[in-house]
Scaffold this motif. Structure first.
Motif, short mmCIF file in Angstrom:
data_model
loop_
_atom_site.label_atom_id
_atom_site.label_comp_id
_atom_site.label_asym_id
_atom_site.label_seq_id
_atom_site.Cartn_x
_atom_site.Cartn_y
_atom_site.Cartn_z
N TRP A 1 0.82 -1.23 0.00
CA TRP A 1 0.00 0.00 0.00
C TRP A 1 0.84 1.26 0.00
O TRP A 1 0.33 2.36 -0.25
CB TRP A 1 -0.97 0.00 1.17
CG TRP A 1 -0.40 0.41 2.50
CD1 TRP A 1 0.48 -0.29 3.26
CD2 TRP A 1 -0.68 1.62 3.24
NE1 TRP A 1 0.78 0.39 4.41
CE2 TRP A 1 0.08 1.57 4.43
CE3 TRP A 1 -1.49 2.72 3.01
CZ2 TRP A 1 0.05 2.58 5.39
CZ3 TRP A 1 -1.51 3.74 3.98
CH2 TRP A 1 -0.75 3.65 5.14
N ASP B 1 15.01 -0.69 15.42
CA ASP B 1 14.14 -0.72 14.25
C ASP B 1 14.90 -1.14 13.00
O ASP B 1 14.31 -1.70 12.07
CB ASP B 1 13.47 0.64 14.01
CG ASP B 1 12.51 0.58 12.84
OD1 ASP B 1 11.50 -0.13 12.97
OD2 ASP B 1 12.78 1.19 11.79
N HIS C 1 12.47 -3.43 11.17
CA HIS C 1 11.81 -2.81 10.02
C HIS C 1 11.53 -3.80 8.90
O HIS C 1 12.36 -4.64 8.58
CB HIS C 1 12.70 -1.68 9.48
CG HIS C 1 12.12 -0.98 8.29
ND1 HIS C 1 10.96 -0.24 8.38
CD2 HIS C 1 12.48 -0.94 7.01
CE1 HIS C 1 10.66 0.23 7.17
NE2 HIS C 1 11.57 -0.18 6.32
N HIS D 1 2.73 -5.13 15.10
CA HIS D 1 2.51 -3.84 15.78
C HIS D 1 1.31 -3.11 15.20
O HIS D 1 0.42 -2.67 15.92
CB HIS D 1 3.75 -2.95 15.68
CG HIS D 1 3.46 -1.49 15.88
ND1 HIS D 1 3.15 -0.96 17.11
CD2 HIS D 1 3.39 -0.45 15.01
CE1 HIS D 1 2.92 0.34 16.98
NE2 HIS D 1 3.05 0.68 15.71
N PHE D 2 1.28 -2.98 13.88
CA PHE D 2 0.23 -2.08 13.39
C PHE D 2 -1.12 -2.75 13.35
O PHE D 2 -2.14 -2.08 13.39
CB PHE D 2 0.63 -1.38 12.09
CG PHE D 2 0.72 -2.19 10.84
CD1 PHE D 2 -0.41 -2.65 10.21
CD2 PHE D 2 1.95 -2.42 10.25
CE1 PHE D 2 -0.31 -3.36 9.04
CE2 PHE D 2 2.05 -3.12 9.07
CZ PHE D 2 0.91 -3.60 8.46
N ARG E 1 8.14 -8.98 5.83
CA ARG E 1 6.74 -8.83 5.47
C ARG E 1 6.60 -8.88 3.94
O ARG E 1 7.59 -8.77 3.22
CB ARG E 1 6.19 -7.52 6.02
CG ARG E 1 6.80 -6.29 5.41
CD ARG E 1 6.48 -5.03 6.20
NE ARG E 1 5.13 -4.54 5.92
CZ ARG E 1 4.73 -3.27 6.13
NH1 ARG E 1 5.60 -2.38 6.60
NH2 ARG E 1 3.51 -2.90 5.88
C1 HEM Z 1 3.21 5.02 21.19
C2 HEM Z 1 2.71 5.08 20.03
C3 HEM Z 1 3.36 4.56 18.74
C4 HEM Z 1 4.66 4.54 18.36
C5 HEM Z 1 5.85 5.03 19.15
C6 HEM Z 1 4.70 3.94 17.05
C7 HEM Z 1 5.85 3.73 16.32
C8 HEM Z 1 5.89 3.14 15.07
C9 HEM Z 1 7.06 2.98 14.26
C10 HEM Z 1 8.45 3.43 14.66
C11 HEM Z 1 6.70 2.36 13.12
C12 HEM Z 1 7.61 2.01 11.95
C13 HEM Z 1 8.09 0.61 12.02
C14 HEM Z 1 8.83 0.21 10.79
O1 HEM Z 1 8.26 0.27 9.68
O2 HEM Z 1 9.98 -0.21 10.93
C15 HEM Z 1 5.30 2.14 13.18
C16 HEM Z 1 4.57 1.53 12.19
C17 HEM Z 1 3.19 1.61 12.12
N1 HEM Z 1 2.36 2.07 13.12
FE1 HEM Z 1 2.93 2.75 14.92
N2 HEM Z 1 3.46 3.62 16.67
C18 HEM Z 1 2.61 4.01 17.67
C19 HEM Z 1 1.25 3.92 17.67
C20 HEM Z 1 0.53 3.63 16.55
C21 HEM Z 1 -0.87 3.92 16.41
C22 HEM Z 1 -1.72 4.61 17.44
C23 HEM Z 1 -1.23 3.47 15.20
C24 HEM Z 1 -2.60 3.50 14.55
C25 HEM Z 1 -3.72 3.53 15.12
C26 HEM Z 1 -0.05 2.94 14.56
C27 HEM Z 1 -0.05 2.40 13.30
C28 HEM Z 1 1.09 2.04 12.63
C29 HEM Z 1 1.08 1.53 11.29
C30 HEM Z 1 -0.13 1.34 10.38
C31 HEM Z 1 2.41 1.23 10.96
C32 HEM Z 1 2.96 0.56 9.72
C33 HEM Z 1 2.76 1.19 8.44
C34 HEM Z 1 3.41 0.39 7.33
O3 HEM Z 1 4.64 0.28 7.31
O4 HEM Z 1 2.69 -0.14 6.48
N3 HEM Z 1 0.99 3.04 15.42
N4 HEM Z 1 4.82 2.62 14.38
#
Ligand code: HEM
Ligand SMILES: [Cu+2]
Lengths: 533, 375
Positions: free
Chosen positions: A146, A380, A384, A392-393, A454
């Motif tokens: 996406w 990460d 990653h 996580h997501f 992934r």
């Molecule tokens: C304390 C709160 C959060 C932190 C510190 C955080 C941190 C991160 C980080 C660093 C990544 C990147 C990982 C990577 O690709 O290597 C990530 C990916 C992601 N996070 Fe979070 N996140 C948090 C909360 C959330 C929340 C609240 C949501 C949505 C409701 C969310 C949705 C996502 C999504 C969709 C991705 C992946 C997107 C993709 O690569 O396709 N995260 N998050």
């Protein structure tokens, strides 16, 4: 709080036939259409997920070829985000915000009609972008995920063009919906409802709408530049022509990171109503919640590059994005803390919306702590693009966004339909989804750590156990939604008559006016402004 | 892990491991054993954040459980309507951020040292390898030795249990030497990731990224491409053989003399027979072309064109040489091979494609033909 309602009996009912829907400018009807659209998309996107999990059940390629697999993966994400969560949240906003703030309708009813009717058109384009690969000569299917990163997205065939146009329509639709919602909230509040008395759901949507208005144009610009690179000889993203492939990633994530809050905030808003209701006690720390939501809004706009730690940024930039990202845990932590202490010393009952509310607190907290793990740059660089990120997501988005919407559905179904849903079935649905969700996604943390990237169609035999557990969980999770559909249809058709205020604790602490209306509310409500005393 | 393990046994082992945390030690549910200073440091960082995460979750689950057991209506709990107005309610908005900020800064602080080392490019490197990702294979160039190897996935039959994580030509590296990797790509994004020895940075066409490591233990280390790169994304594994310095030097010497012999052969004026070219051509084809055009020459319908009976492979020789050497003007996925292969390899490859799978055009292309086409 109480309100004086001016019942007006001379109003026209809804027009008959298809015109009622096609030409609708009524916030309730448009809300209903949004919700039905989201439900249909939930099943289409979910069906794709089932194919993905079936393919991954065993090593080897059994069901879909690699390109079709990646195309389904891409569309699964886009459909769930743009077709399911956002329209469902917009549907709830349409239904509830005018009733909560005592407005007769949305501020811009005709635009409301258009923002909805662009969605089916966008969905048709999106689905054609998947199906066009079966016509010979249309080139490589969309095998990019996406995130649509070039140069790969420049290589792909005609499907990508259809997808880009679909994203344009989706963007226009959500910008218009957001302008409408923001305008409604700013201008249409009943006398006696200052900002600091708005129900949390209204606040959440105010921030969501503003976020969308800021970030959607950037995505639209990015994909348009992609379209130009594909067909008109520009090289925005082609190093050989002086461009930069990484530029697209910055544009994408400048949209993409705030987008996760767009998905999250409406559900946080729902929790801000559900938890006090079933705790029979006002929201703990309403003001801090509102301010920290604003903090989240601002911080969310400036941390996008944590999705791109591996692109090779300078030490300074990396450190900045790391610290900014870790700080997100402050507003997130405060939200969860305040929800927990809303329950503290309450008088708790556990109807289906509340069960979802409690489960969200626990599982979303887990997404938050894995988020902080991911935010730490050196770590990460290992996590990653592995299944750890996928885990996580999904923990962030399914509890954080989807379950919040489910809580909203059960919370408001009595208001929308005038019937109570069957509580026992609701509880079965809750336990079934929650357990199968965890079965699906918890093991993915481990397959990711063990090194499974992934977006791969086939995997080494060492990951078989994790994937089989995930697939079984996934099938159960998918299946549970048939029960969801059944409950909804049954409640729409009939059932125990719902009172105007079906939940004992509803409205404690919030002056929202939705419960002062009958269930279901009349076609036109609050034609003269109510007075909040 | 073997396939024979029953599903239930695994499930229960899985649940047990979750409960009994010492199982972290066997690396099945965790990052694989690190064998370089930086990956060890990252591993420790990961364990620190995992522990903090676990503690936070235990506390949250504890409080929520207590709350829903204690304050339920069915227990006769009455809601305290003024709770949020007390001192706790008034000041918790400061308390919570301060505590969270403390935890955050601890985590961020412990990351800075590793981060600085990752970004420290001032040290002298003993070996520099340029790693180029292409759809769908890896090319390794030892910059100081002028040696280049192409690494392709092994078939299921050859790889056995390591299928998707095994290659024909692994990257050979010496232990206890500082090794610098330069990452780039020839077509789309890729990411070179071998978690035990080095973290990942993206391979971006037109740009160069840098990582470094010092492998402390001999062995075979495996990984996979981590950034989606199209149809064959799941099929570009990475294998690193870490050997002692002596073994490495011997391997390098052998590699160099083999390469010198090969280029002398290619440059010679010898006229090659059809059979010689066919057998060499098959090898070149199998290393470079099968990812798309398949062993059978049939391609993938609608995605990669068939060479078997194909318009170009059975058409004029000049057109065939042009697309192989200069790539396709219509589809960027078909790369230009003139730079990557020498005259003999190209001649053999084209001869092979024109005569294999029943193409039987009878055409023989000589290295001298390629040489003149290069001008
Ligand atoms: C304390 C709160 C959060 C932190 C510190 C955080 C941190 C991160 C980080 C660093 C990544 C990147 C990982 C990577 O690709 O290597 C990530 C990916 C992601 N996070 Fe979070 N996140 C948090 C909360 C959330 C929340 C609240 C949501 C949505 C409701 C969310 C949705 C996502 C999504 C969709 C991705 C992946 C997107 C993709 O690569 O396709 N995260 N998050
Ligand atoms: Cu993000």
């Amino acid at each position: 709080m109480s309100a004086v309602i001016h019942e007006d009996h001379h109003h026209d009912g809804p027009p008959a036939g298809f015109k009622r829907w096609l030409y609708s400018t009524n916030h309730k009807d448009i809300g209903t259409m949004y919700l039905i659209f989201a439900l249909v998309m939930l099943f289409i996107g979910g069906g794709m997920a089932m194919i993905i999990r079936a393919e991954l059940f065993m090593p080897g390629i059994q069901i879909v070829n690699p390109d079709l697999y990646n195309n389904l993966l891409t569309d699964h994400a886009l459909i769930m985000i743009f077709g399911m969560v956002m329209p469902a949240a917009a549907g709830m906003a349409n239904w509830m915000i005018p009733m909560m703030i005592g407005a007769p309708d949305m501020a811009l009813p005709r635009m409301n009609n258009m923002s909805f009717w662009l969605l089916p058109a966008a969905a048709i384009l999106l689905l054609s972008s998947l199906l066009v690969q079966f016509i010979p000569g249309t080139g490589v299917p969309i095998n990019t995920g996406w995130t649509l990163y070039p140069p790969l997205s420049v290589q792909t065939g005609m499907g990508m063009d259809l997808l880009i146009f679909s994203v344009h329509l989706l963007g226009i639709s959500s910008i218009m919906a957001s302008i409408n919602i923001v305008t409604t909230i700013l201008n249409m509040r009943a006398p006696g409802m200052p900002f600091m008395k708005m129900p949390l759901f209204v606040w959440a949507w105010l921030f969501t709408g503003l976020l969308l208005i800021i970030v959607m144009p950037v995505l639209a610009g990015g994909v348009t530049m992609l379209l130009f690179d594909r067909h008109f000889g520009t090289s925005f993203f082609d190093a050989a022509g002086g461009g930069d492939p990484v530029l697209f990633q910055h544009l994408f994530w400048f949209f993409g990171h705030p987008e996760v809050y767009v998905l999250l905030l409406p559900s946080i808003g729902v929790l801000g109503l559900v938890i006090p209701t079933f705790s029979r006690k006002p929201l703990f720390g309403y003001k801090p919640l509102v301010f920290f939501m604003g903090f989240l809004f601002a911080l969310g706009l400036v941390v996008w590059a944590h999705h791109q730690y591996t692109i090779g940024m300078s030490l300074g930039a990396t450190t900045y994005f790391m610290i900014g990202t870790i700080l997100i845990s402050i507003p997130i932590g405060l939200m969860l803390f305040n929800f927990i202490f809303t329950m503290w010393r309450g008088s708790l009952t556990f109807e289906t919306p509340m069960l979802f509310g409690i489960a969200i607190i626990l599982m979303f907290a887990f997404a938050g702590v894995t988020g902080v793990m991911l935010a730490v740059v050196p770590a990460d660089l290992q996590y990653h693009d592995s299944y750890f990120v996928v885990a996580h997501f999904h923990y962030a988005l399914i509890p954080g966004a989807v379950f919040g919407l489910y809580a909203g559905v059960f919370y408001w179904l009595p208001k929308w339909t005038g019937h109570m849903y069957n509580e026992k079935q609701g509880k079965i649905f809750f336990w079934w989804t929650t357990l199968s969700f965890n079965l699906t996604f918890f093991p993915q943390h481990f397959s990711g750590l063990a090194g499974m990237p992934r977006r791969i169609v086939d995997y080494n035999i060492q990951y078989i156990e994790f994937n089989q557990i995930s697939s079984i969980g996934g099938f159960l999770f998918g299946l549970s939604h048939l029960l969801f559909l059944y409950i909804i249809i049954k409640t729409v058709k009939g059932g125990e008559k719902a009172a105007d205020k079906p939940w004992e604790g509803a409205q404690i602490g919030t002056p929202g006016l939705e419960w002062t209306l009958p269930s279901p509310p009349p076609f036109h409500s609050f034609t003269t402004p109510p007075q909040i005393k | 892990m073997s396939k024979s393990k029953s599903f239930l046994a695994t499930l229960s082992a899985f649940l047990l491991t979750l409960i009994a945390s010492p199982a972290y030690a066997d690396y099945v549910f965790n990052l694989p054993e690190p064998v370089a200073p930086l990956t060890s440091q990252i591993y420790d960082l990961h364990m620190l954040t995992t522990k903090i995460a676990t503690i936070i979750m235990v506390i949250v689950i504890g409080i929520v459980t207590y709350t829903i057991l204690k304050f339920r209506k069915s227990n006769g709990s009455e809601a305290d309507q003024n709770f949020h107005k007390g001192a706790f309610g008034t000041w918790s908005w400061i308390l919570v951020p301060v505590i969270v900020l403390g935890i955050d800064l601890t985590i961020a602080g412990s990351a800075t040292d590793a981060l600085k080392q990752i970004e420290d490019y001032s040290q002298k490197n003993d070996v520099t390898v340029k790693v180029t990702g292409s759809q769908w294979k890896w090319t390794y160039e030892y910059m100081d030795d002028d040696v280049r190897i192409v690494s392709n996935m092994l078939s299921k039959e050859e790889a056995g249990d390591n299928y998707l994580r095994a290659v024909d030509n692994p990257l050979v590296l010496p232990v206890n030497k500082r090794i610098r990797f330069l990452h780039t790509a020839s077509d789309v994004l890729h990411a070179w990731w071998v978690p035990q020895i080095v973290y990942k940075k993206d391979s971006i066409p037109g740009y160069i990224n840098e990582t470094w490591t010092k492998i402390e233990k001999e062995g075979t280390y495996r990984g996979q491409c981590a950034e989606i790169c199209g149809t064959g994304h799941a099929f570009m594994p990475i294998v690193v053989e870490a050997v002692s310095e002596d073994k490495y030097n011997a391997w390098m010497a052998e590699k160099k003399s083999a390469m010198a012999a090969a280029s002398a052969e290619a440059a010679s004026d010898k006229t090659w027979t059809m059979d010689e070219l066919m057998s060499r051509g098959e090898k070149v084809y199998n290393t470079n072309c099968i990812a798309c055009h398949q062993v059978t020459g049939e391609g993938v319908p609608g995605v990669f064109p068939a060479l078997k009976g194909g318009k170009i492979a059975t058409g004029p020789v000049a057109g065939h040489m042009d697309i192989v050497m200069n790539g396709s003007s219509k589809n960027p996925v078909m790369a230009a091979w003139a730079g990557a292969l020498n005259d003999l390899e190209l001649a053999a490859l084209i001869t092979y494609e024109r005569n294999a799978w029943g193409n039987n055009t009878g055409d023989v292309v000589q290295p001298s033909d390629i040489k003149s086409a290069r001008k």
